[in-house]
Motif scaffolding. Structure first.
Motif, PDB file in Angstrom:
ATOM      1  N   LYS A   1       0.830  -1.213   0.000  1.00 45.82           N
ATOM      2  CA  LYS A   1       0.000   0.000   0.000  1.00 45.82           C
ATOM      3  C   LYS A   1       0.859   1.255   0.000  1.00 45.82           C
ATOM      4  N   GLN A   2       1.975   1.225   0.735  1.00 47.29           N
ATOM      5  CA  GLN A   2       2.839   2.393   0.851  1.00 47.29           C
ATOM      6  C   GLN A   2       3.697   2.628  -0.387  1.00 47.29           C
ATOM      7  N   ASN A   3       3.839   1.605  -1.217  1.00 48.25           N
ATOM      8  CA  ASN A   3       4.794   1.700  -2.319  1.00 48.25           C
ATOM      9  C   ASN A   3       4.160   1.711  -3.705  1.00 48.25           C
ATOM     10  N   VAL A   4       2.824   1.740  -3.767  1.00 53.58           N
ATOM     11  CA  VAL A   4       2.146   1.847  -5.067  1.00 53.58           C
ATOM     12  C   VAL A   4       1.119   2.976  -4.978  1.00 53.58           C
ATOM     13  N   SER A   5       0.643   3.421  -6.109  1.00 50.33           N
ATOM     14  CA  SER A   5      -0.374   4.474  -6.119  1.00 50.33           C
ATOM     15  C   SER A   5      -1.698   3.907  -5.617  1.00 50.33           C
ATOM     16  N   SER A   6      -2.535   4.759  -5.058  1.00 56.65           N
ATOM     17  CA  SER A   6      -3.803   4.315  -4.477  1.00 56.65           C
ATOM     18  C   SER A   6      -4.712   3.660  -5.509  1.00 56.65           C
ATOM     19  N   GLN A   7      -4.680   4.149  -6.769  1.00 59.55           N
ATOM     20  CA  GLN A   7      -5.555   3.579  -7.792  1.00 59.55           C
ATOM     21  C   GLN A   7      -5.081   2.193  -8.240  1.00 59.55           C
ATOM     22  N   ASP A   8      -3.799   1.883  -8.001  1.00 57.21           N
ATOM     23  CA  ASP A   8      -3.257   0.583  -8.403  1.00 57.21           C
ATOM     24  C   ASP A   8      -3.220  -0.425  -7.261  1.00 57.21           C
ATOM     25  N   PHE A   9      -3.529   0.012  -6.055  1.00 56.57           N
ATOM     26  CA  PHE A   9      -3.330  -0.838  -4.885  1.00 56.57           C
ATOM     27  C   PHE A   9      -4.147  -2.127  -4.926  1.00 56.57           C
ATOM     28  N   SER A  10      -5.424  -2.023  -5.282  1.00 58.82           N
ATOM     29  CA  SER A  10      -6.282  -3.205  -5.321  1.00 58.82           C
ATOM     30  C   SER A  10      -5.729  -4.249  -6.286  1.00 58.82           C
ATOM     31  N   PHE A  11      -5.251  -3.792  -7.436  1.00 58.89           N
ATOM     32  CA  PHE A  11      -4.651  -4.716  -8.402  1.00 58.89           C
ATOM     33  C   PHE A  11      -3.455  -5.442  -7.795  1.00 58.89           C
ATOM     34  N   HIS A  12      -2.604  -4.709  -7.106  1.00 61.65           N
ATOM     35  CA  HIS A  12      -1.354  -5.287  -6.609  1.00 61.65           C
ATOM     36  C   HIS A  12      -1.573  -6.283  -5.470  1.00 61.65           C
TER      37      HIS A  12
END
Length: 388
Positions: A140-151
């Motif tokens: 969560k801290q290392n990706v953008s908020s819009q990409d978090f669910s995907f990751h």
């Protein structure tokens, strides 16, 4: 690219305490990268000693004058893969007793070896922490908020080892995971001749991977891979101490109908599990998505409590008439019962909830789905919102 790790805060507060810091964790979880970046980001000089190298092993002997010659004027010392030393516990004891101003970090990829060699000599002289694959929080801290669910959902398929996480190409992820699970992950078990037949370990892990989310019988596993009961238990213990898998035991206090002898076995990293069964299909196409989500949520909860240095007791619960609850958490005399559902349309079993409530009054119940996973993983038991 370096991924910031939550454990850095713990390391910072553990420095300058006159104790050795011991980091355990599976191979490739990023222990070496973590420690190097920890000192470099703080502009602290440090001496890095790779204990797998013959030259280093020959210099690090249990003599304070010889050790002083090696460390020189450094105050920050890293002993990577310290279990490879002939007598790491005594060497670390001599270092911290004679040079208490040192900050010493020792790492190891197998608790069965390093812990056996250091626990007695370092009694009262060390802190120990576990380094996991990337957590829900770290992603969560290392990706953008819009990409978090995907990751985080991608971690259900490919896991979250740092190297795997940073690869963008799926085939590269698969190739690296297959290499990791072919031999490398079990290197310590094999190198110390703790297993005579490596195929037995692979067959055992295959059997466990196919039973994800279900209770495991050692007797049935022994028949599956043609080994005796004690050998199965020994292998599982070694895999647990190598941070490949971990066990949940059954919760049983009040009812004669409660099962108390079987276990559930989960993987610290689901990429490893999926590589073992060679299935990297996306979440939407997986019939095993329920067990994958259950494994992920429990593992991430474990990471959360390790990060907060407060470890409750964990169990699952089932009765002989098949009423069951995925996860029981016991902390400070309080019980929380959790069910994990990939679909938010599913509900907590009313029958299981009623029977557990009758046996354990004042228990709290939580239904965890992808929609509220962040609440479950980012709150202490007493602060969590009851749902179920």
């Amino acid at each position: 690219m370096y991924i910031n790790r939550d454990i850095e805060k713990i390391l910072e507060t553990s420095l300058d305490k006159g104790k050795v810091i011991v980091l355990y964790g599976a191979r490739q979880t990023g222990k070496t990268t973590l420690v190097k970046n920890f000192f470099e980001k703080r502009r602290l000089s440090f001496l890095y000693l790779a204990c797998e190298e013959t030259r280093v092993k020959e210099q690090l002997i249990a003599d304070h004058l010889a050790l002083k010659r090696v460390i020189g004027d450094y105050t920050n010392i890293v002993l990577d893969e310290a279990q490879k030393l002939e007598n790491p516990g005594l060497i670390l004891k001599i270092l911290i007793d004679n040079f208490p101003q040192l900050n010493i970090i020792a790492s190891g990829s197998s608790s069965f070896d390093l812990a056996n060699k250091i626990n007695e000599p370092l009694t009262g002289r060390h802190f120990q922490f576990q380094v996991f694959p990337l957590s829900f929080s770290e992603i969560k801290q290392n990706v953008s908020s819009q990409d978090f669910s995907f990751h985080w959902q991608d971690a259900l398929v490919f896991g979250s080892y740092p190297e795997i996480f940073l690869k963008e190409n799926e085939q590269e992820k698969i190739t690296r995971l297959q290499t990791l699970t072919s031999d490398y992950l079990y290197k310590d078990i094999f190198s110390f001749n703790l297993v005579r037949d490596s195929s037995k370990i692979r067959n055992l892990l295959m059997a466990i991977a196919l039973q994800l989310g279900n209770e495991v019988s050692y007797h049935e596993l022994s028949k599956t891979i043609n080994s005796d009961y004690k050998t199965i238990e020994h292998y599982i213990d070694l895999l647990e101490k190598s941070f490949v898998i971990f066990r949940l035991h059954a919760f049983s206090r009040n009812l004669r109908s409660e099962i108390n002898r079987k276990v559930k076995i989960y993987f610290y990293d689901l990429g490893v599990r999926n590589a073992i069964i060679n299935n990297f299909n996306p979440c939407r196409l997986r019939p095993d998505i329920g067990p994958l989500f259950e494994n992920y949520a429990i593992t991430e909860r474990l990471k959360f409590y390790h990060q907060n240095q407060r470890i409750p007791n964990y169990y699952f619960w089932r009765t002989y008439d098949k009423k069951e609850i995925d996860f029981i958490e016991e902390a400070e005399g309080n019980l929380s019962a959790c069910e994990f559902k990939w679909s938010s349309q599913k509900t907590f079993s009313a029958f299981a909830k009623k029977q557990f409530s009758a046996a354990y009054p004042n228990s709290r119940f939580f239904l965890v789905s992808p929609e509220n996973l962040h609440e479950f993983l980012e709150s202490r038991q007493e602060d969590a919102t009851e749902n179920g």
